[in-house]
Design an enzyme around this catalytic site. Structure first.
Site, PDB file in Angstrom:
ATOM      1  N   LYS A 147       0.832  -1.206   0.000  1.00 35.38           N
ATOM      2  CA  LYS A 147       0.000   0.000   0.000  1.00 35.38           C
ATOM      3  C   LYS A 147       0.865   1.253   0.000  1.00 35.38           C
ATOM      4  CE  LYS A 147      -4.017  -1.755   2.543  1.00 35.38           C
ATOM      5  NZ  LYS A 147      -4.979  -1.565   1.454  1.00 35.38           N
TER       6      LYS A 147
ATOM      7  N   ARG B  61     -10.455 -11.361   1.658  1.00 34.37           N
ATOM      8  CA  ARG B  61     -11.305 -12.402   1.070  1.00 34.37           C
ATOM      9  C   ARG B  61     -10.645 -13.768   1.170  1.00 34.37           C
ATOM     10  NH1 ARG B  61     -11.449  -9.108  -4.469  1.00 34.37           N
ATOM     11  NH2 ARG B  61     -11.157  -7.436  -2.955  1.00 34.37           N
TER      12      ARG B  61
HETATM   13  N1  BES Z   1      -8.241  -3.598   4.123  1.00 28.74           N
HETATM   14  C1  BES Z   1      -8.367  -3.179   2.779  1.00 28.74           C
HETATM   15  C2  BES Z   1      -9.657  -2.390   2.519  1.00 28.74           C
HETATM   16  C3  BES Z   1      -9.792  -1.077   3.249  1.00 28.74           C
HETATM   17  C4  BES Z   1      -9.432   0.100   2.619  1.00 28.74           C
HETATM   18  C5  BES Z   1     -10.310  -1.025   4.501  1.00 28.74           C
HETATM   19  C6  BES Z   1      -9.568   1.300   3.279  1.00 28.74           C
HETATM   20  C7  BES Z   1     -10.452   0.172   5.173  1.00 28.74           C
HETATM   21  C8  BES Z   1     -10.079   1.338   4.557  1.00 28.74           C
HETATM   22  C9  BES Z   1      -8.374  -4.398   1.861  1.00 28.74           C
HETATM   23  O1  BES Z   1      -7.604  -5.459   2.287  1.00 28.74           O
HETATM   24  C10 BES Z   1      -7.803  -3.952   0.547  1.00 28.74           C
HETATM   25  O2  BES Z   1      -6.665  -3.606   0.521  1.00 28.74           O
HETATM   26  N2  BES Z   1      -8.624  -3.975  -0.487  1.00 28.74           N
HETATM   27  C11 BES Z   1      -8.200  -3.581  -1.780  1.00 28.74           C
HETATM   28  C12 BES Z   1      -8.681  -4.602  -2.777  1.00 28.74           C
HETATM   29  C13 BES Z   1      -8.105  -4.439  -4.155  1.00 28.74           C
HETATM   30  C14 BES Z   1      -6.626  -4.767  -4.133  1.00 28.74           C
HETATM   31  C15 BES Z   1      -8.828  -5.367  -5.095  1.00 28.74           C
HETATM   32  C16 BES Z   1      -8.801  -2.214  -2.070  1.00 28.74           C
HETATM   33  O3  BES Z   1      -9.938  -1.959  -1.644  1.00 28.74           O
HETATM   34  O4  BES Z   1      -8.112  -1.396  -2.648  1.00 28.74           O
HETATM   35 MN    MN Z   2      -5.581  -5.311   1.717  1.00 31.16          MN
END
Ligand code: BES
Ligand code: MN
Ligand code: ZN
Length: 499
Positions: free
Chosen positions: A275, A349
């Site tokens: 990230k 997931r």
């Molecule tokens: N934990 C994150 C989602 C999230 C984002 C929660 C902001 C709370 C605040 C999740 O694991 C994630 O990173 N999701 C990705 C999925 C993508 C890579 C398909 C996302 O939402 O960007």
């Molecule tokens: Mn994630």
């Protein structure tokens, strides 16, 4: 958690000291029992402030000559519709927020526009407790510069009630719910260096004292069970994964349980698909779904709910080291489904895939509700005011929608469908862990989960926007809201308890 105020219920009687809170009806109508000497200065204040008694607006007056009260606060309870549970809760929050640091507070609830039942008075108490929550265990000084130090121990609220004993009985339930919500908030607010996977599991094990049966599966056991989707996420972190199972057997013996499953990523760096730096600290809250499950189970045990309930949480850290899972890796989930991990940041997931499959396989529940801070896409769609609801079952979905409106923990139904399911078809394996670019990102995540529910009635709540960082309100001033505990407690109470 900070020191909790004490809340008692007593017969309607004018207090001699402290702060008096009076609930007023439309046009600022005051309750009959308030002595004339108090009514007069109040009526003056009400006129000067053009107070109409609406929507938790407040007006304050100094106590009249000859009275030993400190302050009198009038709160309006008239509005477009009669008060429901969330309004009583907001009222309790308003009371606590307006009397912070005062000595003893007496709430005179008799004048509310909607007559308060004992359960409503108990909900006022719940609002006071939830508003008073503060996560300050790492602050050397508990008050901000310039802020009056609070005499927390002296915070006591007496809620005047026509039937105090009934209100007390109802409040015992509210206290259990408050304990669950505040536990969930604590868990989410804790940083990941404190709330490691093993520390989290230890805190869950400690809940055995509330009457829950706890089981903790370690890495070796999960390996035997072939939970390779979950284990793949954990493999880049020195923190060992855990799967915790909480059971509350308050219903008829042998009756199928209701089941709640939570994403417990104690920190989400994104893994190799790392990230960006900005805001990454918030990913300590990526276990918010699991915290709601733990808080709910504590609430059910605390109020001795007449239901058989299972809580399952998958605890992992999504970190990066030389052993971390790579984009392109293929794992086989416990169900036998093979998964191409195209983005290691779509880890929630993968954790839930095995947790959901395990839950339905072992417990044969009536339904499963999972909660997860699953996607940024749900925040784009719904912001901080609704959780996304995805379900394969209209009855369950409608019950959740209704419970959301009652508790104020609102959910909004989002679509599932074959067209979306197609988007997660894999190239080298059965499925892949991302959809097609950013389109319908919250739905493709939900479609992924649905592959692991084996047609059991199921609902997925994407709480990425509601578990943390939601705007402060009357009954929550904390970064972590505890979202989901009251919602699911209501679902259970209304539809799944033996009477
Ligand atoms: N934990 C994150 C989602 C999230 C984002 C929660 C902001 C709370 C605040 C999740 O694991 C994630 O990173 N999701 C990705 C999925 C993508 C890579 C398909 C996302 O939402 O960007
Ligand atoms: Mn994630
Ligand atoms: Zn995540």
């Amino acid at each position: 958690m900070s020191v909790q105020p004490t809340i008692t219920f007593a017969p309607l009687r004018m207090p001699e000291t402290g702060t008096l809170v009076i609930l007023a009806g439309a046009e600022g109508a005051l309750p009959a029992g308030v002595p004339q000497g108090v009514v007069e200065p109040l009526q003056k204040a009400i006129a000067v402030a053009k107070f109409k008694g609406k929507d938790l607006s407040t007006v304050e007056a100094i106590a009249p000559n000859g009275s030993s009260l400190d302050r009198i606060v009038v709160i309006g309870t008239a509005g477009d519709k009669p008060f429901g549970e969330e309004e009583w809760l907001r009222l309790g929050g308003t009371i606590a927020g307006g009397t912070k640091g005062d000595g003893p507070v007496t709430v005179w609830g008799d004048g509310a526009a909607t007559p308060a039942t004992p359960a409503d008075l108990a909900t006022i108490g719940l609002g006071i407790l939830l508003r008073s929550y503060k996560f300050d265990r790492y602050k050397s000084k508990k008050t901000a510069p310039g802020e009056e130090p609070e005499n927390e121990a002296a915070r006591s609220y007496t809620i005047a009630a026509a039937a105090p004993e009934e209100a007390r009985v109802a409040f015992a339930v509210s206290q259990a719910v408050a304990d669950g919500v505040m536990l969930a908030r604590d868990l989410v607010n804790e940083p990941a260096n404190v709330l490691t996977t093993t520390e989290y599991a230890a805190r869950i094990e400690a809940l055995a004292s509330t009457g829950l049966d706890i089981e903790v599966l370690d890495e070796a056991r999960m390996d035997e069970l072939k939970m390779r989707a979950l284990l793949g996420v954990a493999q880049g972190s020195p923190m060992p994964p855990r799967l915790c199972i909480m059971r509350w057997n308050g219903g008829p013996e042998g009756e199928a349980p209701v089941a709640f499953v939570g994403k417990g990523v104690i920190f989400d760096t994104g893994g190799i698909s790392i990230k960006p730096a900005a805001g990454m600290d918030e990913m300590k809250g990526d276990m918010g779904g699991s915290a709601a499950v733990v808080g709910l189970m504590r609430a059910l045990a605390g109020r001795k709910a007449k239901v058989n309930a299972i809580g399952v949480v998958g605890l992992v850290e999504n970190a990066v080291d030389g052993n971390a899972q790579r984009p392109g890796d293929i794992v086989t989930a416990m169900s036998g489904t093979t998964i191409e991990v195209l983005n290691t940041d779509a880890e929630g997931r993968l954790v839930l895939a095995d947790a959901l499959w395990y839950t339905q396989d072992r417990f044969k529940p009536k339904f499963m509700v999972n909660l997860a801070t699953l996607t940024g896409a749900i925040i784009v769609a719904l912001g901080n005011h609704h959780a996304g609801l995805f379900s394969n079952n209209d009855e369950l979905a409608n019950r959740l929608l209704a419970a959301g409106l009652e508790t104020g923990e609102k959910v909004w139904r989002m679509p599932l469908g074959k067209e979306y399911d197609k988007l997660i078809e894999g190239k080298f394996a059965d499925i892949k862990n991302i959809g097609a670019g950013r389109a319908a990102g919250a739905t493709t995540a939900a479609q992924f989960l649905q592959r692991f529910v084996n047609d059991v009635p199921w609902a997925h709540l994407d709480v990425a926007g509601t578990a943390m960082g939601s705007p402060a309100n009357e009954y929550n001033q904390s970064w972590a809201s505890g979202f989901g505990v009251r919602l699911l407690n209501k679902l259970v109470e209304e539809h799944y308890e033996a009477r």
